[in-house]
Motif scaffolding. Structure first.
Motif, PDB file in Angstrom:
ATOM      1  N   UNK A 220       0.870  -1.186   0.000  1.00  0.00           N
ATOM      2  CA  UNK A 220       0.000   0.000   0.000  1.00  0.00           C
ATOM      3  C   UNK A 220       0.902   1.230   0.000  1.00  0.00           C
ATOM      4  N   UNK A 221       0.696   2.138  -0.958  1.00  0.00           N
ATOM      5  CA  UNK A 221       1.534   3.325  -1.078  1.00  0.00           C
ATOM      6  C   UNK A 221       0.694   4.583  -1.234  1.00  0.00           C
ATOM      7  N   UNK A 222       1.269   5.708  -0.842  1.00  0.00           N
ATOM      8  CA  UNK A 222       0.632   6.983  -1.155  1.00  0.00           C
ATOM      9  C   UNK A 222       0.571   7.139  -2.669  1.00  0.00           C
ATOM     10  N   UNK A 223      -0.474   7.784  -3.147  1.00  0.00           N
ATOM     11  CA  UNK A 223      -0.601   8.039  -4.579  1.00  0.00           C
ATOM     12  C   UNK A 223       0.266   9.229  -4.958  1.00  0.00           C
ATOM     13  N   UNK A 224       1.120   9.044  -5.962  1.00  0.00           N
ATOM     14  CA  UNK A 224       1.945  10.130  -6.478  1.00  0.00           C
ATOM     15  C   UNK A 224       1.240  10.721  -7.688  1.00  0.00           C
ATOM     16  N   UNK A 225       1.057  12.033  -7.680  1.00  0.00           N
ATOM     17  CA  UNK A 225       0.441  12.717  -8.818  1.00  0.00           C
ATOM     18  C   UNK A 225       1.451  12.685  -9.966  1.00  0.00           C
ATOM     19  N   UNK A 226       1.243  11.781 -10.921  1.00  0.00           N
ATOM     20  CA  UNK A 226       2.277  11.427 -11.894  1.00  0.00           C
ATOM     21  C   UNK A 226       2.208  12.306 -13.143  1.00  0.00           C
ATOM     22  N   UNK A 227       3.359  12.876 -13.487  1.00  0.00           N
ATOM     23  CA  UNK A 227       3.490  13.587 -14.755  1.00  0.00           C
ATOM     24  C   UNK A 227       4.034  12.664 -15.836  1.00  0.00           C
ATOM     25  N   UNK A 228       4.864  11.697 -15.431  1.00  0.00           N
ATOM     26  CA  UNK A 228       5.445  10.749 -16.392  1.00  0.00           C
ATOM     27  C   UNK A 228       5.895   9.495 -15.668  1.00  0.00           C
ATOM     28  N   UNK A 229       5.790   8.361 -16.356  1.00  0.00           N
ATOM     29  CA  UNK A 229       6.342   7.091 -15.873  1.00  0.00           C
ATOM     30  C   UNK A 229       7.572   6.804 -16.724  1.00  0.00           C
ATOM     31  N   UNK A 230       8.703   6.593 -16.076  1.00  0.00           N
ATOM     32  CA  UNK A 230       9.966   6.451 -16.797  1.00  0.00           C
ATOM     33  C   UNK A 230      10.678   5.173 -16.374  1.00  0.00           C
ATOM     34  N   UNK A 231      11.689   4.794 -17.135  1.00  0.00           N
ATOM     35  CA  UNK A 231      12.490   3.632 -16.753  1.00  0.00           C
ATOM     36  C   UNK A 231      13.885   3.765 -17.308  1.00  0.00           C
ATOM     37  N   UNK A 232      14.787   3.058 -16.687  1.00  0.00           N
ATOM     38  CA  UNK A 232      16.147   2.927 -17.199  1.00  0.00           C
ATOM     39  C   UNK A 232      16.463   1.447 -17.260  1.00  0.00           C
ATOM     40  N   UNK A 233      17.073   1.024 -18.353  1.00  0.00           N
ATOM     41  CA  UNK A 233      17.420  -0.370 -18.557  1.00  0.00           C
ATOM     42  C   UNK A 233      18.939  -0.493 -18.590  1.00  0.00           C
ATOM     43  N   UNK A 234      19.447  -1.470 -17.862  1.00  0.00           N
ATOM     44  CA  UNK A 234      20.892  -1.642 -17.723  1.00  0.00           C
ATOM     45  C   UNK A 234      21.274  -3.100 -17.886  1.00  0.00           C
ATOM     46  N   UNK A 235      22.569  -3.349 -17.846  1.00  0.00           N
ATOM     47  CA  UNK A 235      23.096  -4.710 -17.912  1.00  0.00           C
ATOM     48  C   UNK A 235      24.298  -4.793 -16.996  1.00  0.00           C
ATOM     49  N   UNK A 236      24.337  -5.832 -16.193  1.00  0.00           N
ATOM     50  CA  UNK A 236      25.500  -6.013 -15.326  1.00  0.00           C
ATOM     51  C   UNK A 236      26.258  -7.269 -15.742  1.00  0.00           C
ATOM     52  N   UNK A 237      27.558  -7.151 -15.817  1.00  0.00           N
ATOM     53  CA  UNK A 237      28.434  -8.254 -16.218  1.00  0.00           C
ATOM     54  C   UNK A 237      29.644  -8.276 -15.285  1.00  0.00           C
ATOM     55  N   UNK A 238      30.567  -9.176 -15.558  1.00  0.00           N
ATOM     56  CA  UNK A 238      31.794  -9.234 -14.757  1.00  0.00           C
ATOM     57  C   UNK A 238      32.639  -7.975 -14.933  1.00  0.00           C
ATOM     58  N   UNK A 239      32.360  -7.217 -15.993  1.00  0.00           N
ATOM     59  CA  UNK A 239      33.101  -5.974 -16.246  1.00  0.00           C
ATOM     60  C   UNK A 239      32.437  -4.767 -15.605  1.00  0.00           C
ATOM     61  N   UNK A 240      31.282  -4.968 -14.962  1.00  0.00           N
ATOM     62  CA  UNK A 240      30.589  -3.853 -14.337  1.00  0.00           C
ATOM     63  C   UNK A 240      29.192  -3.682 -14.894  1.00  0.00           C
ATOM     64  N   UNK A 241      28.540  -2.594 -14.496  1.00  0.00           N
ATOM     65  CA  UNK A 241      27.177  -2.305 -14.930  1.00  0.00           C
ATOM     66  C   UNK A 241      27.200  -1.151 -15.926  1.00  0.00           C
ATOM     67  N   UNK A 242      26.447  -1.284 -17.012  1.00  0.00           N
ATOM     68  CA  UNK A 242      26.374  -0.204 -17.990  1.00  0.00           C
ATOM     69  C   UNK A 242      24.926   0.104 -18.324  1.00  0.00           C
ATOM     70  N   UNK A 243      24.671   1.352 -18.621  1.00  0.00           N
ATOM     71  CA  UNK A 243      23.333   1.792 -19.028  1.00  0.00           C
ATOM     72  C   UNK A 243      23.117   1.426 -20.491  1.00  0.00           C
ATOM     73  N   UNK A 244      21.963   0.833 -20.795  1.00  0.00           N
ATOM     74  CA  UNK A 244      21.618   0.516 -22.173  1.00  0.00           C
ATOM     75  C   UNK A 244      20.768   1.620 -22.796  1.00  0.00           C
ATOM     76  N   UNK A 245      19.705   2.032 -22.096  1.00  0.00           N
ATOM     77  CA  UNK A 245      18.838   3.098 -22.600  1.00  0.00           C
ATOM     78  C   UNK A 245      17.867   3.500 -21.503  1.00  0.00           C
ATOM     79  N   UNK A 246      17.215   4.620 -21.704  1.00  0.00           N
ATOM     80  CA  UNK A 246      16.148   5.052 -20.808  1.00  0.00           C
ATOM     81  C   UNK A 246      15.042   5.655 -21.651  1.00  0.00           C
ATOM     82  N   UNK A 247      13.877   5.848 -21.036  1.00  0.00           N
ATOM     83  CA  UNK A 247      12.759   6.397 -21.792  1.00  0.00           C
ATOM     84  C   UNK A 247      11.538   6.569 -20.914  1.00  0.00           C
ATOM     85  N   UNK A 248      10.455   6.962 -21.544  1.00  0.00           N
ATOM     86  CA  UNK A 248       9.193   7.199 -20.845  1.00  0.00           C
ATOM     87  C   UNK A 248       8.169   6.158 -21.281  1.00  0.00           C
TER      88      UNK A 248
END
Length: 408
Positions: free
Chosen positions: A213-241
Motif C-alpha cells: 500500500x503506497x501513497x498516490x503520487x500525482x504522476x506527470x510521467x512514468x519512466x524507466x532505465x534499462x541496464x546490464x551487469x556483467x563481470x566488467x561492471x554495470x552499464x546503461x543501455x537506454x532510458x525512456x518514458x
C-alpha cells in the motif's frame, strides 16, 4: 506473476514472437505461441539472417505452467536435446527463474551469461526478491532511492492499512506483490470508502498474499532505465518514458522526452547502484528500474525488473537494424494501434509499403511490425525508428492515418 493468473499470462504470451529479432544463424527459438511464416520471413529479411538457418519450435498450450514444463508435456524434450547438443549452445531465458535453471540442467546447457548452471542458480535468491514489489522496496531503501511512503502487508491487513493511509493522503495505490505491467493495481480515494464501504480487492497471490500500500503520487510521467551487469561492471543501455493507462504499460518512447529529461542523472545513479548490488549477489544480465516523475518534478523509484523486459528486445532490434546506417543514435517508440477492421500480416505490411512507412534499411528509419499479426487482426504492436524524437512523432502520426487507427 503467479501461475494462477492464467488469462493474463496467456495474453502476454502473444508477445513471444518479438524474440525472433534476436535470432542469429543456428539459433533456436522456443515459443509458447506459433510464429507466422510471413512474419518470420519479414524479420529475417530485415536482419539478413537466412530463414532456413534458424529453428522455431512452437510449444502446444497446456495451461498456465512454466514453458519448460510445457515442453516436457508436449514430448519435445528429445528434439530440443538434439538441438542443444550443438557446439556452443546456451540457454537465453526471458527471465532467470527456477524453471529456466532446471531446464538448462536437463539439457546440459549453461544459462547465458553465466559460466556454469550453478552460477545461475546462485543468483535466484536475488532475482526472486527483486522481482517483487516488497523486495524492491526493501533493497531500494537500503540503496537510498526515493520511494513513495508505503507499507508491505498481508491480505487480511490491507483494509486497515488503506484506511490508515487515507487519513494522511487523498489517494493510495494498492499493488499485489507479484505482478507486472500494472496488473492487479488498485487506486483508492478517500471518498471511495465513506460510510464504512468494504474494500473490494482481487485475490491475487491467494487470500493471504502479500500486498504493498503506497501513497498516490500525482504522476506527470512514468519512466524507466534499462541496464546490464556483467563481470566488467554495470552499464546503461537506454532510458525512456512509458505510456500507461491507469498504471498499465501500453507503450514506450526513448530517449527521455525533454519534459522529464532532468531525472536522467538520478535514474542512472539508482540503476548503477542496483547493478552493483545485483552483481554482489551473483546476478548477471539485463535489468531495469521503473520510476514515477511527479508533477512537481521529483522522481520516485517504483519497481525493478530483473529480467528481459517489454522494451529490452525492441531496443536490441532497433540497435541491430540501424547499425551501419546514418542514424547513429536512433530515437524510437513501441506502441499498440487498433485498426477499424482486421488485417492479415501481409495486408498490414502492404499498407505500410504503399504509404512509404515501412522501415527502410538504407535510411535506418520507418515503422516495424515487431510482434507478428495479432489474433484479432486489429491490435497491432509496432515500433517507430527515427533519427530524432520529432521524427518519431511524425512517423507515428502518419502511421495512425494510414492504418486508420481508432482513438483510444
Amino acid at each position: 506473476m503467479d501461475f494462477d493468473e492464467g488469462e493474463v499470462l496467456a495474453q502476454w504470451a502473444q508477445q513471444a514472437p518479438r524474440k525472433a529479432w534476436l535470432l542469429r544463424p543456428g539459433d533456436v527459438l522456443v515459443s509458447p505461441v506459433p510464429l507466422g511464416r510471413q512474419f518470420l520471413e519479414y524479420v529475417t529479411g530485415l536482419t539478413g539472417v537466412p530463414s532456413e538457418s534458424v529453428t522455431v519450435i512452437a510449444v502446444p498450450p497446456v495451461g498456465a505452467v512454466p514453458l519448460a514444463q510445457a515442453v516436457r508435456q508436449a514430448g519435445l524434450t528429445d528434439r530440443l536435446q538434439a538441438l542443444a547438443d550443438e557446439p556452443g549452445a546456451v540457454l537465453l531465458p526471458t527471465a532467470l527463474d527456477v524453471s529456466a535453471v532446471g531446464f538448462a540442467r536437463d539439457l546440459g546447457l549453461t544459462v547465458h551469461p553465466y559460466p556454469t548452471v550453478d552460477d545461475a542458480a546462485a543468483a535466484l535468491k536475488m532475482t526472486r526478491l527483486l522481482n517483487t514489489k516488497a523486495g524492491f522496496r526493501e533493497v531500494a531503501e537500503r540503496l537510498a532511492m526515493r520511494l513513495p511512503a508505503g507499507r508491505v502487508c498481508r491480505r487480511p491487513e490491507v483494509d486497515g492499512v488503506v484506511r490508515e493511509f487515507l487519513g494522511q493522503y487523498e489517494r493510495v495505490v494498492i499493488k499485489p506483490d507479484r505482478s507486472a505491467g500494472g496488473h492487479g493495481m488498485r487506486f483508492i480515494a478517500r471518498g471511495d470508502l465513506e460510510g464504512g464501504a468494504a474494500l473490494e480487492l482481487d485475490v491475487i497471490g491467494g487470500p493471504a498474499g502479500t500486498w504493498v500500500v503506497e501513497e498516490y503520487v500525482d504522476v506527470a510521467a512514468s519512466v524507466s532505465i534499462q541496464l546490464e551487469t556483467t563481470t566488467c561492471g554495470t552499464r546503461v543501455l537506454f532510458s525512456g518514458a512509458m505510456r500507461t493507462a491507469r498504471g498499465s504499460f501500453t507503450g514506450y518512447v526513448s530517449p527521455l522526452p525533454p519534459s522529464c529529461a532532468h531525472v536522467a542523472g538520478e535514474l542512472e545513479q539508482w540503476g548503477l547502484h542496483l547493478g552493483r548490488h545485483l552483481a554482489g549477489h551473483g546476478y548477471a544480465g539485463p535489468f531495469g528500474v521503473d520510476a514515477l516523475v511527479s508533477t512537481d518534478g521529483s522522481v520516485y523509484a517504483d519497481e525493478s525488473n530483473i529480467r528481459r523486459t517489454a522494451t529490452t528486445t525492441p531496443h536490441a532490434m532497433v540497435t541491430r537494424l540501424t547499425a551501419g546506417t546514418a542514424v547513429a543514435r536512433p530515437a524510437w517508440s513501441v506502441s499498440t494501434g487498433y485498426t477499424r477492421r482486421p488485417f492479415s500480416f501481409e495486408e498490414a505490411l502492404a499498407r505500410l509499403r504503399e504509404q512509404r512507412l515501412a522501415f527502410d534499411p538504407a535510411r535506418g528509419e520507418g515503422v516495424v511490425l515487431y510482434a507478428d499479426a495479432p489474433s484479432d487482426g486489429r491490435s497491432w504492436r509496432y515500433a517507430v525508428i527515427s533519427a530524432d524524437a520529432d521524427g518519431v512523432a511524425e512517423w507515428d502520426a502518419r502511421l495512425s492515418r494510414a492504418m486508420e487507427f481508432e482513438s483510444t
